[in-house]
Design an enzyme around this catalytic site. Structure first.
Site, PDB file in Angstrom:
ATOM      1  N   ALA A 272       0.834  -1.366   0.011  1.00 21.63           N
ATOM      2  CA  ALA A 272      -0.057   0.021  -0.139  1.00 21.63           C
ATOM      3  C   ALA A 272       0.943   1.209  -0.004  1.00 21.63           C
ATOM      4  CB  ALA A 272      -0.927   0.128   1.047  1.00 21.63           C
TER       5      ALA A 272
ATOM      6  N   TYR B 121       7.427 -13.666 -14.102  1.00 19.00           N
ATOM      7  CA  TYR B 121       6.138 -12.911 -13.628  1.00 19.00           C
ATOM      8  C   TYR B 121       4.940 -13.296 -14.426  1.00 19.00           C
ATOM      9  CZ  TYR B 121       3.743  -8.395 -13.409  1.00 19.00           C
ATOM     10  OH  TYR B 121       2.797  -7.318 -13.115  1.00 19.00           O
TER      11      TYR B 121
ATOM     12  N   SER C 214      -2.199  -9.670 -13.593  1.00 24.77           N
ATOM     13  CA  SER C 214      -1.614  -8.838 -14.811  1.00 24.77           C
ATOM     14  C   SER C 214      -2.133  -9.495 -15.878  1.00 24.77           C
ATOM     15  CB  SER C 214      -0.249  -8.799 -14.669  1.00 24.77           C
ATOM     16  OG  SER C 214       0.440  -8.416 -16.187  1.00 24.77           O
TER      17      SER C 214
ATOM     18  N   LYS D  93       1.746 -14.458 -12.412  1.00 23.17           N
ATOM     19  CA  LYS D  93       0.211 -13.860 -12.304  1.00 23.17           C
ATOM     20  C   LYS D  93      -0.820 -14.953 -12.912  1.00 23.17           C
ATOM     21  CE  LYS D  93       1.490  -9.750 -10.795  1.00 23.17           C
ATOM     22  NZ  LYS D  93       0.972  -9.178  -9.383  1.00 23.17           N
TER      23      LYS D  93
HETATM   24  P1  NAP Z   1       5.441  -0.835  -7.512  1.00 19.43           P
HETATM   25  O1  NAP Z   1       5.133   0.570  -7.778  1.00 19.43           O
HETATM   26  O2  NAP Z   1       6.729  -1.582  -7.663  1.00 19.43           O
HETATM   27  O3  NAP Z   1       4.940  -1.034  -5.612  1.00 19.43           O
HETATM   28  C1  NAP Z   1       4.918  -2.275  -5.260  1.00 19.43           C
HETATM   29  C2  NAP Z   1       4.534  -2.459  -3.790  1.00 19.43           C
HETATM   30  O4  NAP Z   1       4.560  -3.704  -3.242  1.00 19.43           O
HETATM   31  C3  NAP Z   1       5.481  -1.552  -3.219  1.00 19.43           C
HETATM   32  O5  NAP Z   1       4.933  -0.715  -2.183  1.00 19.43           O
HETATM   33  C4  NAP Z   1       6.561  -2.656  -2.350  1.00 19.43           C
HETATM   34  O6  NAP Z   1       7.153  -2.082  -1.526  1.00 19.43           O
HETATM   35  C5  NAP Z   1       5.417  -3.592  -2.071  1.00 19.43           C
HETATM   36  N1  NAP Z   1       6.172  -4.959  -1.974  1.00 19.43           N
HETATM   37  C6  NAP Z   1       7.069  -5.587  -2.789  1.00 19.43           C
HETATM   38  N2  NAP Z   1       7.537  -6.602  -2.562  1.00 19.43           N
HETATM   39  C7  NAP Z   1       6.900  -6.902  -1.369  1.00 19.43           C
HETATM   40  C8  NAP Z   1       6.795  -7.709  -0.210  1.00 19.43           C
HETATM   41  N3  NAP Z   1       7.668  -8.839  -0.381  1.00 19.43           N
HETATM   42  N4  NAP Z   1       6.116  -7.733   0.733  1.00 19.43           N
HETATM   43  C9  NAP Z   1       5.308  -6.526   1.023  1.00 19.43           C
HETATM   44  N5  NAP Z   1       5.326  -5.590   0.091  1.00 19.43           N
HETATM   45  C10 NAP Z   1       6.026  -5.670  -0.922  1.00 19.43           C
HETATM   46  O7  NAP Z   1       4.274  -1.683  -8.275  1.00 19.43           O
HETATM   47  P2  NAP Z   1       2.896  -1.457  -9.086  1.00 19.43           P
HETATM   48  O8  NAP Z   1       3.164  -0.858 -10.180  1.00 19.43           O
HETATM   49  O9  NAP Z   1       2.159  -0.456  -8.038  1.00 19.43           O
HETATM   50  O10 NAP Z   1       2.288  -2.783  -8.856  1.00 19.43           O
HETATM   51  C11 NAP Z   1       1.236  -3.363  -8.049  1.00 19.43           C
HETATM   52  C12 NAP Z   1       0.621  -4.374  -8.489  1.00 19.43           C
HETATM   53  O11 NAP Z   1       0.170  -4.454  -9.707  1.00 19.43           O
HETATM   54  C13 NAP Z   1       1.787  -5.731  -8.597  1.00 19.43           C
HETATM   55  O12 NAP Z   1       1.146  -6.901  -8.019  1.00 19.43           O
HETATM   56  C14 NAP Z   1       1.928  -5.714 -10.146  1.00 19.43           C
HETATM   57  O13 NAP Z   1       2.734  -7.067 -10.535  1.00 19.43           O
HETATM   58  C15 NAP Z   1       0.746  -5.330 -10.368  1.00 19.43           C
HETATM   59  N6  NAP Z   1       0.607  -4.887 -11.929  1.00 19.43           N
HETATM   60  C16 NAP Z   1       1.105  -3.585 -12.084  1.00 19.43           C
HETATM   61  C17 NAP Z   1       1.259  -3.524 -13.318  1.00 19.43           C
HETATM   62  C18 NAP Z   1       1.851  -1.876 -13.792  1.00 19.43           C
HETATM   63  O14 NAP Z   1       2.045  -1.779 -15.341  1.00 19.43           O
HETATM   64  N7  NAP Z   1       2.541  -1.295 -13.031  1.00 19.43           N
HETATM   65  C19 NAP Z   1       0.606  -4.202 -14.410  1.00 19.43           C
HETATM   66  C20 NAP Z   1       0.191  -5.174 -14.170  1.00 19.43           C
HETATM   67  C21 NAP Z   1       0.050  -5.682 -12.818  1.00 19.43           C
HETATM   68  P3  NAP Z   1       8.628  -1.422  -1.261  1.00 19.43           P
HETATM   69  O15 NAP Z   1       8.336   0.108  -1.686  1.00 19.43           O
HETATM   70  O16 NAP Z   1       8.919  -1.561   0.107  1.00 19.43           O
HETATM   71  O17 NAP Z   1       9.499  -1.952  -2.297  1.00 19.43           O
END
Ligand code: NAP
Length: 247
Positions: free
Chosen positions: A14, A155, A142, A159
């Site tokens: 979050a 990845y 995803s 997913k």
């Molecule tokens: P992000 O900006 O990298 O944020 C990920 C968050 O997850 C960060 O707050 C991170 O904490 C936390 N996190 C990572 N590893 C963790 C762990 N082991 N335990 C607890 N928290 C952890 O990613 P996002 O783009 O917002 O993505 C969020 C979700 O959407 C993910 O599941 C991703 O696969 C999915 N998604 C994203 C996209 C995209 O285009 N961005 C597309 C499809 C799906 P830290 O800040 O401490 O690292």
């Protein structure tokens, strides 16, 4: 809008990106928020914004891939907060590289956080959901889990696994009015996609029918829908939020 008033939502990851948007969207709809990230203080900005919306916010730290940490934090959340109505498994990572170069460590890390983390957090709250005979589980998958992508075998597998897991959970828990759905975002503007080189970003945009990257808020809107009373009869579904990329 107060359709989630008196509800408690847990959001993993979050602290930033899509998870932060989801937390704020649910809070704006009236929910109180349990923010989980690797470190509790990583949630501070999100918690402050939730509080500014007039909702309660709690901050916890846990690595979603560590069973002992997840069980301990879930127990603490239930003791401190009293109940959970909505669980959003959002925390996730990428370690992209071509299959020939992918190490066992690259594979294990991504599968452990994205897939096992979703399993562990869901399992940790299932007893509480069963007892209260309600619950909304929303897993962030995803489009890569639906369509694949070169350089993302770990990845994509994680997913696709989240999608299969969601459908099994939906079938197992449906008799107690607990729903489980997945959202498959396309390319969303966050730190995760900021790593893309400008050329790759432009090439990508040409493949998206709506011709732009999505915003974290686009994903949060879909989460709000699955969490809302209007979605009570929807379970086991995957909703792509991707500008038409995976149709
Ligand atoms: P992000 O900006 O990298 O944020 C990920 C968050 O997850 C960060 O707050 C991170 O904490 C936390 N996190 C990572 N590893 C963790 C762990 N082991 N335990 C607890 N928290 C952890 O990613 P996002 O783009 O917002 O993505 C969020 C979700 O959407 C993910 O599941 C991703 O696969 C999915 N998604 C994203 C996209 C995209 O285009 N961005 C597309 C499809 C799906 P830290 O800040 O401490 O690292």
């Amino acid at each position: 809008m107060s359709q989630l008033l008196n509800q408690v939502a847990v959001v993993t990851g979050a602290g930033r990106g899509i998870g932060q948007s989801i937390a704020l969207k649910l809070a704006a709809a009236g929910a109180d928020l349990v923010c989980v990230d690797l470190k509790p203080e990583a949630n501070q900005e999100t918690a402050d914004q939730v509080a500014a919306l007039g909702r309660k916010a709690w901050m916890y730290g846990a690595n979603v891939s560590d069973a002992a940490q997840v069980d301990a934090v879930a127990e603490k959340i239930l003791a401190d907060v009293g109940k959970v109505d909505i669980l959003v498994n959002n925390a996730g990572i990428t370690r992209d590289t071509l299959l020939m170069r992918m190490t066992e460590a690259d594979w294990d890390l991504v599968l452990d956080i994205n897939l096992k983390g979703t399993f562990l957090f869901t399992k940790a709250f299932t007893r509480a959901f069963l007892k209260q005979r309600s619950g909304r589980i929303i897993n962030i998958a995803s489009v890569i889990g639906l369509m694949g992508n070169a350089g993302q075998c770990n990845y994509g597998a994680s997913k696709a696994g989240v999608i299969g897991f969601t459908k099994c959970v939906a079938r197992e828990l449906a008799s107690r009015s607990i729903t489980a759905n997945a959202i498959a975002p396309g390319f969303i503007q966050t730190a995760m996609t900021d790593k893309l080189p400008e050329e790759a970003r432009k090439a990508l945009q040409t493949q998206i029918p709506l011709q732009s990257l999505g915003l974290p808020d686009d994903v949060a809107e879909a989460v709000l829908f699955f969490a809302s009373p209007g979605a009570r009869y929807i379970t086991g579904q995957v909703l792509a939020v991707d500008g038409g990329l995976a149709m």
